[in-house]
Structure formats: C-alpha cells, structure tokens
Write an enzyme that holds these catalytic residues in place. Structure first.
Site, short mmCIF file in Angstrom:
data_model
loop_
_atom_site.label_atom_id
_atom_site.label_comp_id
_atom_site.label_asym_id
_atom_site.label_seq_id
_atom_site.Cartn_x
_atom_site.Cartn_y
_atom_site.Cartn_z
N CYS A 291 1.16 -0.99 -0.13
CA CYS A 291 -0.15 0.20 0.11
C CYS A 291 0.97 1.69 -0.23
CB CYS A 291 -1.27 -0.20 1.20
SG CYS A 291 -2.21 1.31 1.72
N CYS B 135 -1.41 6.45 6.26
CA CYS B 135 -2.66 5.98 6.76
C CYS B 135 -3.17 5.40 8.09
CB CYS B 135 -3.67 5.04 5.19
SG CYS B 135 -5.17 4.11 5.81
N CYS C 139 -4.77 -0.27 7.42
CA CYS C 139 -4.37 -1.53 8.05
C CYS C 139 -2.83 -2.21 8.41
CB CYS C 139 -4.14 -1.96 6.48
SG CYS C 139 -5.72 -1.69 5.36
N CYS D 132 -8.35 1.07 -2.64
CA CYS D 132 -7.82 0.36 -0.92
C CYS D 132 -7.72 -0.55 -1.00
CB CYS D 132 -8.63 0.73 -0.63
SG CYS D 132 -8.22 -0.12 1.48
N GLN E 169 -22.71 -7.95 7.77
CA GLN E 169 -21.52 -8.01 8.01
C GLN E 169 -20.36 -7.86 6.37
OE1 GLN E 169 -19.88 -9.01 10.78
NE2 GLN E 169 -20.35 -10.29 11.89
N GLU F 95 -33.27 -8.79 21.24
CA GLU F 95 -32.41 -7.86 20.57
C GLU F 95 -33.11 -5.91 21.21
OE1 GLU F 95 -30.12 -4.85 19.22
OE2 GLU F 95 -29.41 -6.93 19.09
N ASP G 129 -23.90 -13.53 20.77
CA ASP G 129 -23.23 -12.54 20.28
C ASP G 129 -23.05 -11.26 20.61
OD1 ASP G 129 -21.15 -10.91 18.39
OD2 ASP G 129 -22.10 -11.74 16.70
N CYS H 85 -15.77 -10.74 18.91
CA CYS H 85 -15.07 -10.05 17.82
C CYS H 85 -13.71 -9.44 18.88
CB CYS H 85 -15.53 -8.86 17.49
SG CYS H 85 -16.13 -7.36 18.35
#
Length: 456
Positions: free
Chosen positions: A52, A58, A61, A157, A281, A332, A383, A410
């Site tokens: 990159c 940036c 990543c 990107c 997602q 939820e 989750d 996550c």
C-alpha cells in the site's frame, strides 16, 4: 490499503480536512481495534515493502506489510495468550488453528467515503466560465487517519471491494463535472458529505447511498443516469439527507433516486434484503465460515430450542433455524433490528424463528424463572458487543442452564473474561475456533463451545 496520492499531497499523502459526518470507512473502528493484550505482529521489513503506497500515512491496515501467514500465526498466539492468562487452557480444551482467507484482499463489501474540500482553484477565465465545472476547490476523498480528521486522499484500497472503489471514483468525477460541492463542516456549507457503497457478495447487486447536506438535489436524475452509465453494475441509488453537525454518517430521511432502494444478497443459503441502514457483515466470505462453525458447535438434531441473544437482524438465528433447530428465539434491544429480523424470516419463509424486542439479560432471566425450557435441549448462541456480556446476563444464562453455549466474540479479551465466569458456575470450555474476519488488522474473531457440567 492501496491509494494513489494526488499531486497536491505527494509529500505526505494526506490533506487536512475537518470532520465530514463521521469516522469512515464504516465499521473500521470496531473491526480494527485490537483486543487488549493482542500483540501486533512484527516483521523486519523495510517501509517500502508494503503493498500500500499510503500505509505510513493511513495506518488503517496496521499489518498490511506483514506476510499473511505471519499475521495468522500472530493472531493464533494472541488468542492462546489471552486464554492462558484466564487459566482456560486446561486438558481437554481444543484450540484450533485460525481460519484465514484464501484471498485476503478486497474483502470489504461496504465502503463509506467522505468528501472534503481540497486546494482552492483559481477563478475561471472568461473562456471557461460557460463550462459545467463551477467548483472553486478540488474534491478530496479517501479515509481518515485513525484518531484524527486528516483525510488521506486516495483512489482505492487493497481491502475494499474493487467495484465499490470504482463507484467512489466515478462519483468524485461527476462532482467535478456537475459542480457538486463537497461538504465543509466548519461553515456547514457544501452538498455531498459521503458516498456509501454496498455490494452483494453473491448477487453482485450494488447499492449507492449519497449522503447530502440538503434535501433538494438539483440534477439528481442526470447525476444518477451518468453514474449508472459509467457503472452499469449499480442497481439502486438512494439519497440520504443528513443536515446535522454530527459524527454519524447517515441521517434518517431518505429518497430513492434509482432502482428499488435495496439490494439482495445470499448468506449460508438464505437471502437477505439490505438497505442503506441495514446491519450486514462487511466480510461475507468469512461470515459464512464463522456462522457454519457456530452452527456446527450447536450440534442441532431437530429437537433444540436455540436462543439467539444479541441477535441483531437475525442472520445467525435464521441460519440455525434452517440447520436443524426445532425453534429459534432471537432477542435484541434495538427495535429496527428486530423489524429487519422479522422481515428476513418472512422473506426466507422461515416459520420456526421468532424475534422479540427486549434486553437480553431481562429475557433470559424471565425464561429461567418461567422454567418452560428444557435445559437438555436448549442451546444459547450469544454474540454480544465488543465489551462482552454483563455479569447479570451471565448469571441469567447459568440459571437458564442450557446444555450448550456457543459464544461468538470480536474481542478475545472480554470473551475470555466471560468464559472464566461461566467455568466458575458450572460450564466447561470445549473448543475455541479463531476466524480471521479482517485480514491485515490485529482484529480476530473467536467462536467457542461450552457445555454444562452434569452433576455426578
């Protein structure tokens, strides 16, 4: 991330820009934030080894210059370290190798690009005054350096969908052609704040959302006509109006400019309707991997009641409903998400799933008190947000006493904390499966299976 600097930012790769409606690319803060204690893999590579060109400026990543196999090794070790610190790697626990991607580039199927004012342009000469371009500045687009409002002006990107990147480039060119002013936060002037592009992973359908600073969009039909002409794969265009001075990208008012206003995509054999406001997602390839692991851990035989806690729009619950669950109950707290879950269930003809608006902790506590669910045939799939579950939720889960708990997270740090609580209250950890949802970042997703210890 691969970006090309414009001529005015060749030295630094950045242009100073104020906030234009929020942190972008959408979902990056959650996806890229490393779990506490997660080491960033190191590689003795020169700076110019990065694929990159704006990696140094940036920083989105963080590991783009590290070979992908080394990234996976580092993530495996990070998960192991977290589990060891909580004393969870006892005999009988299976920590599986991380599931990476075959092609770890261009995986993000949602791209949100801000537009900002760049270098001021000279006033047009007499012979140029009749031309369409009425902009007094260059148009910048790209992404913000993490934790700042410095815009890295780029044209693409490495981790974003290539079609989405091409749409952003065309929109930028049309802004110049038709004199569409980029938004300027300090003055509250300008028109186009963001473009959000969503691409159907399997269908190839493309939704473009143009976030504007006013409702009136002069020349919108011609703008859309030219956009679709240059990008014939675009299937719908929506205008989202956001006149607030806020970090939130999208407003609440919307107008369909072209097409149906939504796209369809297929995930694990189910069809999902995706609008500009829908949660979906951003890495569909690995989401299928993640969901199939989770449903496999649930070991559904046709007799189970699956509780889908923190169900969002019901994606994994619907997959479970189609994969052997007797019934699925999703809970939820966000009403709009539950509405989407019910719509998705009806759209797919799923009749053995229902979704309720409630706090997950309150719902589990009520179901445990009612005593109508047989623990032997109950599976809890959870989750939670990045912060993990509350202790009250975990206590309610233990009172409900499901035979199996499938925990998706996550954040391995908070997941390990919650697993340690469950181990102290009658559960044993069986299997841990890391999944690389966001290559080239420190982020790692984990699916774990826990089972209730039967009294002797």
């Amino acid at each position: 991330m691969q970006k090309k600097n414009n001529n005015n930012s060749a030295k630094t790769g950045t242009q100073r820009a104020k906030r234009s409606g929020g942190v972008t690319r959408t979902s990056r803060p959650k996806a890229n934030a490393p779990a506490k204690g997660t080491p960033r893999p190191k590689a003795n590579k020169p700076v110019n080894a990065s694929p990159c060109p704006v990696d140094a400026t940036c920083g989105g990543c963080q590991n783009i210059a590290v070979p992908y196999d080394e990234q996976l090794v580092a993530k495996n070790l990070a998960v192991r370290d977290v589990l060891q610190r909580e004393g969870l790697l006892s005999a009988g626990v299976s920590l599986r190798p991380i599931l990476g991607m075959d092609e770890p580039f261009n995986y993000r199927n949602k791209v949100a690009s801000p537009f900002a004012r760049g270098r001021k342009l000279p006033k047009p000469s007499a012979k140029d005054k009749g031309r369409r371009n009425r902009l007094d500045c260059e148009v910048l687009t790209g992404m913000y350096v993490a934790g700042t409002h410095n815009l890295v002006n780029t044209n693409g990107c490495l981790i974003e969908n290539e079609q989405a990147n091409s749409v952003i480039a065309v929109i930028k060119s049309l802004m110049v052609r038709y004199g569409v002013q980029p938004y300027h936060e300090d003055s509250g002037t300008g028109f186009l704040r963001h473009a959000v592009v969503r691409v159907g992973h399997t269908t190839g359908e493309v939704l473009v959302t143009l976030v504007t600073n006013a409702r009136d969009f002069p020349g919108s039909k011609q703008f859309c006509r030219e956009l679709v002409k240059k990008c014939p794969f675009v299937t719908t265009v929506v205008q989202n109006v956001n006149t607030r001075q806020t970090n939130v990208i999208l407003g609440t008012e919307e107008h369909v400019l072209y097409g149906p206003g939504f796209i369809l995509d297929t995930l694990c054999g189910l069809s999902f309707r995706i609008s500009s406001q829908s949660f979906y997602q951003v890495n569909a390839t690995q989401t299928e991997v993640l969901y199939r692991v989770a449903v496999g851990f649930a070991n559904l035989t046709g007799a189970e009641t699956v509780i889908d806690a923190y169900c969002g729009t019901g994606t994994i619950g619907l997959v479970a409903a189609k994969s052997g669950a007797a019934q699925v109950i999703g809970v939820e707290s966000v009403p709009s998400a539950v509405k989407d879950a019910r719509t998705n269930a009806a759209h797919n003809g799923v009749e053995n799933a229902r979704f309720v608006v409630d706090d997950a902790e309150s719902a589990l506590r009520a179901w445990a008190a009612e005593g109508d669910m047989d623990p032997a045939t109950t599976v809890l799939m959870m989750d939670p947000p990045r912060a993990g579950a509350t202790e009250g939720f975990l206590q309610a889960a233990c009172r409900l006493s499901p035979a199996r708990i499938v925990y998706i997270s996550c954040n391995p740090e908070t997941q390990a904390r919650d697993m340690a609580f469950l181990v102290r209250h009658g559960y044993t950890l069986r299997t841990v499966q890391p999944v690389d949802m966001f290559p080239h970042t420190p982020h790692v997703e984990c699916v774990v299976l826990m089972t209730r210890i039967e009294p002797k």
